[in-house]
Design an enzyme around this catalytic site. Sequence first.
Site, PDB file in Angstrom:
ATOM      1  N   ASP A  86      70.723  98.745  18.139  1.00 21.48           N
ATOM      2  CA  ASP A  86      69.495  97.656  18.055  1.00 21.48           C
ATOM      3  C   ASP A  86      69.450  96.682  17.709  1.00 21.48           C
ATOM      4  OD1 ASP A  86      67.968  99.574  19.614  1.00 21.48           O
ATOM      5  OD2 ASP A  86      68.489 101.713  18.328  1.00 21.48           O
ATOM      6  N   ASP A 106      64.654 105.747  26.127  1.00 19.66           N
ATOM      7  CA  ASP A 106      64.781 105.182  24.091  1.00 19.66           C
ATOM      8  C   ASP A 106      63.443 105.523  23.676  1.00 19.66           C
ATOM      9  OD1 ASP A 106      65.047 103.914  22.049  1.00 19.66           O
ATOM     10  OD2 ASP A 106      65.640 102.884  22.674  1.00 19.66           O
ATOM     11  N   HIS A 155      74.334 102.327  20.996  1.00 22.17           N
ATOM     12  CA  HIS A 155      73.114 102.150  21.595  1.00 22.17           C
ATOM     13  C   HIS A 155      73.207 101.048  20.594  1.00 22.17           C
ATOM     14  CE1 HIS A 155      69.415 100.773  23.138  1.00 22.17           C
ATOM     15  NE2 HIS A 155      68.348 101.450  22.107  1.00 22.17           N
ATOM     16  N   MET A 169      60.728 102.610  27.188  1.00 23.76           N
ATOM     17  CA  MET A 169      60.750 102.584  26.074  1.00 23.76           C
ATOM     18  C   MET A 169      59.661 103.893  25.600  1.00 23.76           C
ATOM     19  SD  MET A 169      62.337 100.759  24.464  1.00 23.76           S
ATOM     20  CE  MET A 169      61.937 101.011  22.220  1.00 23.76           C
ATOM     21  N   HIS A 199      70.282  97.160  22.067  1.00 20.81           N
ATOM     22  CA  HIS A 199      69.348  96.864  23.022  1.00 20.81           C
ATOM     23  C   HIS A 199      67.911  95.524  22.060  1.00 20.81           C
ATOM     24  CE1 HIS A 199      64.990  99.092  22.887  1.00 20.81           C
ATOM     25  NE2 HIS A 199      65.271  97.923  23.082  1.00 20.81           N
ATOM     26  N   SER A 220      71.650 105.808  18.700  1.00 21.92           N
ATOM     27  CA  SER A 220      71.089 104.812  18.197  1.00 21.92           C
ATOM     28  C   SER A 220      71.541 104.273  16.840  1.00 21.92           C
ATOM     29  CB  SER A 220      69.965 104.239  17.735  1.00 21.92           C
ATOM     30  OG  SER A 220      69.222 103.648  17.479  1.00 21.92           O
ATOM     31  N   MET A 241      67.194  93.414  16.165  1.00 18.99           N
ATOM     32  CA  MET A 241      65.371  93.699  15.177  1.00 18.99           C
ATOM     33  C   MET A 241      65.870  91.704  14.838  1.00 18.99           C
ATOM     34  SD  MET A 241      63.976  97.024  15.258  1.00 18.99           S
ATOM     35  CE  MET A 241      64.376  98.725  16.437  1.00 18.99           C
TER      36      MET A 241
END
Length: 224
Positions: free
Chosen positions: A38, A178, A36, A140, A69, A11, A40
């Site tokens: 991420d 994850d 990965h 998760m 993600h 990640s 947000m």
Amino acid sequence: MGGRTFRIAPSILSANFARLGEEFAAVVAAGVDLIHFDVMDNHYVPNLTVGPLVCEAIRPLTKSVIDVHLMVRPVDRIVPDFARAGANIISFHPEASEHVDRTVELIHDSGCKAGLALNPATPLSCLEHVLHKLDLVLIMSVNPGFGGQQFIPHALEKLHDARVKIDEARREIMLEVDGGVNAGNIAAIARAGADTFVAGSAIFGSKDYARTNRQMREAAKSVA
Ligand code: DX5
Ligand code: ZN
């Protein structure tokens, strides 16, 4: 269980953002399977990271699969942007989408594989009526928002139940885990049924990415 393909997915959340390009090249050279990514928004989750522009910037640096993600709300507006930016897989949280089926369709229509991400308290029943369209289920094992958290043990039981559902669905669906995954717990997580392992701090916090990748992969394979 034999024959399952295991994938390690570092990640970028735990990468050194001042040297993101180099960090990318380093994990790709370390032999990882996917990246990965991420995302947000400081709205759906209490943290803010990177968007499509950064995805687009790192896309030419690797042929690896970019596994986006999305921890954002709303979801649909940003999906085509990530597809254009070179994402291969786009996952989202059902709570963040008004119409889960529509979002899955949108991701597919944008040319990407679609994943549904389930928070620790989100039931597997969310997969009903949509599993047959998914390419990935993301369980998760921490509450989303931050790297470096402790693995929540209950995720093992959930992974096991998700594996049963996926096997029953009789189509190729990745089962990704994850949060808090490391070389010490990956064997138990693989035994529970996961095949794709996100690892942020475990990889980027280690001195030798290739060695950590190898250790994690071997530990996962040891249960196959
Ligand atoms: C959490 C993110 C995870 C996280 C993983 O919201 O979705 O991908 O960065 O980091 P570690 O492996 O450090 O828990
Ligand atoms: Zn993630």
